[in-house]
Scaffold this motif. Sequence first.
Motif, PDB file in Angstrom:
ATOM      1  N   ARG A  52      10.721   1.715   0.242  1.00  0.00           N
ATOM      2  CA  ARG A  52       9.556   2.609   0.316  1.00  0.00           C
ATOM      3  C   ARG A  52       8.798   2.395   1.614  1.00  0.00           C
ATOM      4  N   TYR A  53       8.731   1.154   2.062  1.00  0.00           N
ATOM      5  CA  TYR A  53       8.079   0.869   3.342  1.00  0.00           C
ATOM      6  C   TYR A  53       8.827   1.575   4.477  1.00  0.00           C
ATOM      7  N   GLU A  54      10.147   1.523   4.456  1.00  0.00           N
ATOM      8  CA  GLU A  54      10.965   2.201   5.476  1.00  0.00           C
ATOM      9  C   GLU A  54      10.706   3.708   5.460  1.00  0.00           C
ATOM     10  N   ILE A  55      10.668   4.270   4.268  1.00  0.00           N
ATOM     11  CA  ILE A  55      10.435   5.710   4.129  1.00  0.00           C
ATOM     12  C   ILE A  55       9.047   6.062   4.665  1.00  0.00           C
ATOM     13  N   LEU A  56       8.045   5.281   4.295  1.00  0.00           N
ATOM     14  CA  LEU A  56       6.686   5.532   4.756  1.00  0.00           C
ATOM     15  C   LEU A  56       6.592   5.415   6.275  1.00  0.00           C
ATOM     16  N   ALA A  57       7.264   4.425   6.838  1.00  0.00           N
ATOM     17  CA  ALA A  57       7.260   4.254   8.295  1.00  0.00           C
ATOM     18  C   ALA A  57       7.900   5.456   8.980  1.00  0.00           C
ATOM     19  N   GLU A  58       8.973   5.966   8.407  1.00  0.00           N
ATOM     20  CA  GLU A  58       9.639   7.132   8.989  1.00  0.00           C
ATOM     21  C   GLU A  58       8.731   8.362   8.937  1.00  0.00           C
ATOM     22  N   ILE A  59       8.041   8.549   7.836  1.00  0.00           N
ATOM     23  CA  ILE A  59       7.106   9.671   7.720  1.00  0.00           C
ATOM     24  C   ILE A  59       5.961   9.491   8.715  1.00  0.00           C
ATOM     25  N   GLY A  60       5.491   8.262   8.871  1.00  0.00           N
ATOM     26  CA  GLY A  60       4.371   7.975   9.758  1.00  0.00           C
ATOM     27  C   GLY A  60       4.690   8.136  11.234  1.00  0.00           C
ATOM     28  N   ARG A  61       5.956   8.060  11.599  1.00  0.00           N
ATOM     29  CA  ARG A  61       6.337   8.222  13.006  1.00  0.00           C
ATOM     30  C   ARG A  61       6.152   9.652  13.511  1.00  0.00           C
ATOM     31  N   ARG A  62       6.012  10.570  12.612  1.00  0.00           N
ATOM     32  CA  ARG A  62       5.866  11.979  12.991  1.00  0.00           C
ATOM     33  C   ARG A  62       4.401  12.397  12.927  1.00  0.00           C
ATOM     34  N   ASP A  63       4.022  13.275  13.833  1.00  0.00           N
ATOM     35  CA  ASP A  63       2.656  13.793  13.847  1.00  0.00           C
ATOM     36  C   ASP A  63       2.472  14.953  12.875  1.00  0.00           C
ATOM     37  N   CYS A  64       3.576  15.566  12.488  1.00  0.00           N
ATOM     38  CA  CYS A  64       3.501  16.702  11.573  1.00  0.00           C
ATOM     39  C   CYS A  64       4.245  16.350  10.279  1.00  0.00           C
ATOM     40  N   ALA A  65       4.254  17.282   9.355  1.00  0.00           N
ATOM     41  CA  ALA A  65       4.925  17.064   8.073  1.00  0.00           C
ATOM     42  C   ALA A  65       6.421  16.814   8.280  1.00  0.00           C
ATOM     43  N   THR A  66       6.955  15.896   7.503  1.00  0.00           N
ATOM     44  CA  THR A  66       8.366  15.530   7.579  1.00  0.00           C
ATOM     45  C   THR A  66       9.120  16.209   6.445  1.00  0.00           C
ATOM     46  N   THR A 110     -10.134   2.928  -4.870  1.00  0.00           N
ATOM     47  CA  THR A 110     -10.421   2.239  -6.127  1.00  0.00           C
ATOM     48  C   THR A 110      -9.543   1.000  -6.277  1.00  0.00           C
ATOM     49  N   ASP A 111      -9.910   0.156  -7.214  1.00  0.00           N
ATOM     50  CA  ASP A 111      -9.092  -1.020  -7.508  1.00  0.00           C
ATOM     51  C   ASP A 111      -7.696  -0.594  -7.963  1.00  0.00           C
ATOM     52  N   ARG A 112      -7.646   0.454  -8.781  1.00  0.00           N
ATOM     53  CA  ARG A 112      -6.354   0.941  -9.282  1.00  0.00           C
ATOM     54  C   ARG A 112      -5.491   1.442  -8.124  1.00  0.00           C
ATOM     55  N   GLN A 113      -6.094   2.221  -7.216  1.00  0.00           N
ATOM     56  CA  GLN A 113      -5.318   2.737  -6.097  1.00  0.00           C
ATOM     57  C   GLN A 113      -4.872   1.610  -5.179  1.00  0.00           C
ATOM     58  N   PHE A 114      -5.722   0.608  -4.989  1.00  0.00           N
ATOM     59  CA  PHE A 114      -5.336  -0.549  -4.183  1.00  0.00           C
ATOM     60  C   PHE A 114      -4.091  -1.205  -4.775  1.00  0.00           C
ATOM     61  N   ALA A 115      -4.079  -1.372  -6.090  1.00  0.00           N
ATOM     62  CA  ALA A 115      -2.921  -1.977  -6.763  1.00  0.00           C
ATOM     63  C   ALA A 115      -1.680  -1.090  -6.641  1.00  0.00           C
ATOM     64  N   LEU A 116      -1.841   0.231  -6.790  1.00  0.00           N
ATOM     65  CA  LEU A 116      -0.708   1.147  -6.674  1.00  0.00           C
ATOM     66  C   LEU A 116      -0.109   1.119  -5.263  1.00  0.00           C
ATOM     67  N   ILE A 117      -0.976   1.070  -4.259  1.00  0.00           N
ATOM     68  CA  ILE A 117      -0.488   1.018  -2.880  1.00  0.00           C
ATOM     69  C   ILE A 117       0.238  -0.300  -2.630  1.00  0.00           C
ATOM     70  N   SER A 118      -0.332  -1.401  -3.111  1.00  0.00           N
ATOM     71  CA  SER A 118       0.307  -2.707  -2.934  1.00  0.00           C
ATOM     72  C   SER A 118       1.699  -2.709  -3.558  1.00  0.00           C
ATOM     73  N   ARG A 119       1.789  -2.146  -4.755  1.00  0.00           N
ATOM     74  CA  ARG A 119       3.080  -2.089  -5.452  1.00  0.00           C
ATOM     75  C   ARG A 119       4.064  -1.190  -4.703  1.00  0.00           C
ATOM     76  N   ALA A 120       3.577  -0.058  -4.214  1.00  0.00           N
ATOM     77  CA  ALA A 120       4.452   0.875  -3.495  1.00  0.00           C
ATOM     78  C   ALA A 120       4.985   0.251  -2.215  1.00  0.00           C
ATOM     79  N   LEU A 121       4.136  -0.457  -1.494  1.00  0.00           N
ATOM     80  CA  LEU A 121       4.555  -1.048  -0.222  1.00  0.00           C
ATOM     81  C   LEU A 121       5.379  -2.321  -0.389  1.00  0.00           C
ATOM     82  N   ALA A 122       5.404  -2.879  -1.591  1.00  0.00           N
ATOM     83  CA  ALA A 122       6.174  -4.097  -1.832  1.00  0.00           C
ATOM     84  C   ALA A 122       7.677  -3.842  -1.802  1.00  0.00           C
ATOM     85  N   ALA A 123       8.079  -2.604  -2.014  1.00  0.00           N
ATOM     86  CA  ALA A 123       9.503  -2.261  -1.993  1.00  0.00           C
ATOM     87  C   ALA A 123       9.921  -1.962  -0.553  1.00  0.00           C
ATOM     88  N   PRO A 124      10.852  -2.724  -0.002  1.00  0.00           N
ATOM     89  CA  PRO A 124      11.267  -2.508   1.391  1.00  0.00           C
ATOM     90  C   PRO A 124      11.720  -1.086   1.687  1.00  0.00           C
TER      91      PRO A 124
END
Length: 109
Positions: A38-52, A22-36
């Motif tokens: 949060r981006y680092e945290i997301l990248a760390e979670i994404g490096r794993r194939d299983c739950a972190t 949705t437009d709202r979710q697009f905006a929420l994701i943009s805002r979440a990823l704008a913080a360096p």
Amino acid sequence: MVTKAPRAAKKTGPAAKQAGITDRQFALISRALAAPRRYEILAEIGRRDCATPCTCIAESQPISAATLSHHMKELATAGLIRVERQGKFANLTLQRDVLRSYLDRLASL
């Protein structure tokens, strides 16, 4: 940490239908990823194939537990991560389909 999914919002325009968010979710994701951090945290979670485990993130980030909790809430509210509670522990999983939809929508600009 919040485990609720983002509120459903009305999709508008062809890009919203094409990308699957949705437009709202697009905006929420943009805002979440704008913080360096949060981006680092997301990248760390994404490096794993299983739950972190949240404790792994806490050990790697030089921030307080309250600040980490805030960042987790923002990422979960945006739909980028799923938080699964097991007693007092939390496991984090990257929602790759949501991230892919976000990137598809960005690419359609």
